[in-house]
Enzyme design. Structure first.
Site: not given
Ligand code: PLP
Length: 398
Positions: A186, A112, A59
């Site tokens: 992101d 998202y 972990r």
């Molecule tokens: C898919 C996505 C997420 C979430 O990711 P997961 O791997 O599904 O948990 C977050 N930000 C963006 C821009 C995404 O496209």
């Protein structure tokens, strides 16, 4: 690899990351183990105390994960990285490691869906206030900057209209106010091959590696990259104590495999998407095309500044209502109807009937989502075949 040398992106996506590999296998082994053994209890104690380096428990860290953590960090020009069980796991680890009750976050209003849910319903329960603003106009942030602001958070491009946020403009405004504010981007829609937010002043990057980083639609995973100090916190507090959302060694192995072709895939995703966007732009049934590679696109200048390629994501608005749009998409023979993105297969998503099905017509309008809005993740197939599929599916709309 010679650690003293500088290598290009393609070399790094294949070779970066420390491989502890006594069998000299070309592909690093999968350390499918929960725990690690010690020669003596004293050695175990030294590993716990950190006075001796060594793995303790998966972990916390695992050699197979370390490979992809170092690799993604190198590709993003970051000091360090941590792999997580999902993109949302990465975002939660980064946020829990950045705020406490009473703190505030400024986030872009377009996020998202599950990130929005975490920020809105989730963080408010913990006493963290999130101000949602349109960061494509960075000055919108000024009204909310205060000594309580700990994080500025956004995606660029944003989902589903591909709105772009100027990373440098937002980061410099936040840091001018207070250099301690953590600017988190992101970078899922671009991958580090197309955009490196840290080079433009961001402090940390989160990824859903489920998308382009793995690229083959067979893994759910995430990453946080940033400074050594921040990633240590994300690891030893964010993941170990708070989320527990640790990536499995097998999925780390698949990501190492996927990463080897990241640059080639992003080049093809982008060139296919550009040709598809041009096809859509000329199509009589298409009202509007959102794609950073088109000169008609609002964020075209920002794209030129921070993205090396326009990427693989396109949104279009059809001149059609919800039912007619759905009927047209149901005629696709090659492209797949699915959420997610960044896979070899071209994926198509209809917001009004799928991701945003709970929205009333009025709510859709307020969110800037028309009934004919379709999001396309351009795949790696022959572009002629992708275009021909849309041509036959849209024929009845003309
Ligand atoms: C898919 C996505 C997420 C979430 O990711 P997961 O791997 O599904 O948990 C977050 N930000 C963006 C821009 C995404 O496209």
């Amino acid at each position: 690899m010679n650690k003293e040398k500088k290598y290009g992106f393609a070399t790094m996506q294949i070779h970066a990351g420390n491989q502890d590999n006594s069998a000299r296998a070309l592909c690093g082994p999968i350390y499918q183990t929960s725990t690690f053994t010690f020669d003596t209890v004293q050695q175990g104690g030294a590993c716990f105390a950190g006075s001796e380096s060594g793995f303790v428990y998966s972990r916390q860290s695992n050699p197979t994960l370390n490979v992809v953590e170092e690799r993604v960090a190198a590709l993003e020009h970051a000091e360090a990285g941590i792999a997580t069980a999902s993109g949302i796991g990465a975002i939660a680890a980064a946020i829990y490691s950045s705020v406490i009750s009473g703190d505030e976050i400024i986030a872009d209003e377009t996020l998202y869906g599950c990130t929005y849910a975490m920020f809105n319903h989730g963080l408010s329960k913990l006493g963290v206030k999130v101000h949602f603003v349109d960061l494509s106009h960075p000055e919108n942030m000024k009204k909310y900057l205060s000594e309580k602001t700990k994080v500025v958070y956004f995606e660029t491009p944003c989902n589903p209209t591909l709105k772009l946020v100027d990373i440098e403009a937002v980061a410099s405004m936040a840091h001018e106010y207070n250099p301690e504010i953590r600017v988190i981007v992101d970078n899922t829609f671009c991958s580090p091959y197309i955009q490196k937010p840290l080079d433009h002043g961001a402090d940390a990057v989160v990824h859903s590696a489920t998308k382009y980083i793995n690229g083959h639609g067979d893994v759910i995973a995430g990453f946080v990259v940033g400074s050594n100090e921040f990633i240590d916190r994300c690891r030893n507090f964010g993941v170990v104590d708070m989320t527990g959302a640790v990536l499995s060694p097998f999925n780390a192995f698949l990501i190492a495999r996927g990463l080897k072709t990241l640059d080639l895939r992003m080049e093809r995703h982008s060139s296919n998407a550009l040709k598809l966007a041009q096809f859509f732009e000329a199509h009589p049934a298409v009202e509007k095309v959102y794609y950073p590679g088109l000169e008609s696109f609002e964020g075209y200048d920002i794209a030129k500044k921070q993205m090396s390629l326009p990427g693989g994501m396109i949104s279009i608005e059809l001149k059609a209502d919800k039912e007619t749009t759905a009927a047209a998409l149901n005629k696709l023979e090659l492209c797949k109807i699915a959420v997610s993105l960044g896979d070899a297969e071209t994926l198509v998503e209809h917001a009004a009937t799928m991701t945003h099905f709970t929205y009333s017509a009025e709510e859709l309008k307020n969110a800037g989502i028309s009934e004919g809005l379709v999001r396309v993740s351009a795949g790696l197939e022959n572009i002629e075949d992708i275009i021909a599929d849309f041509e036959q599916a849209f024929a009845d709309l003309i």
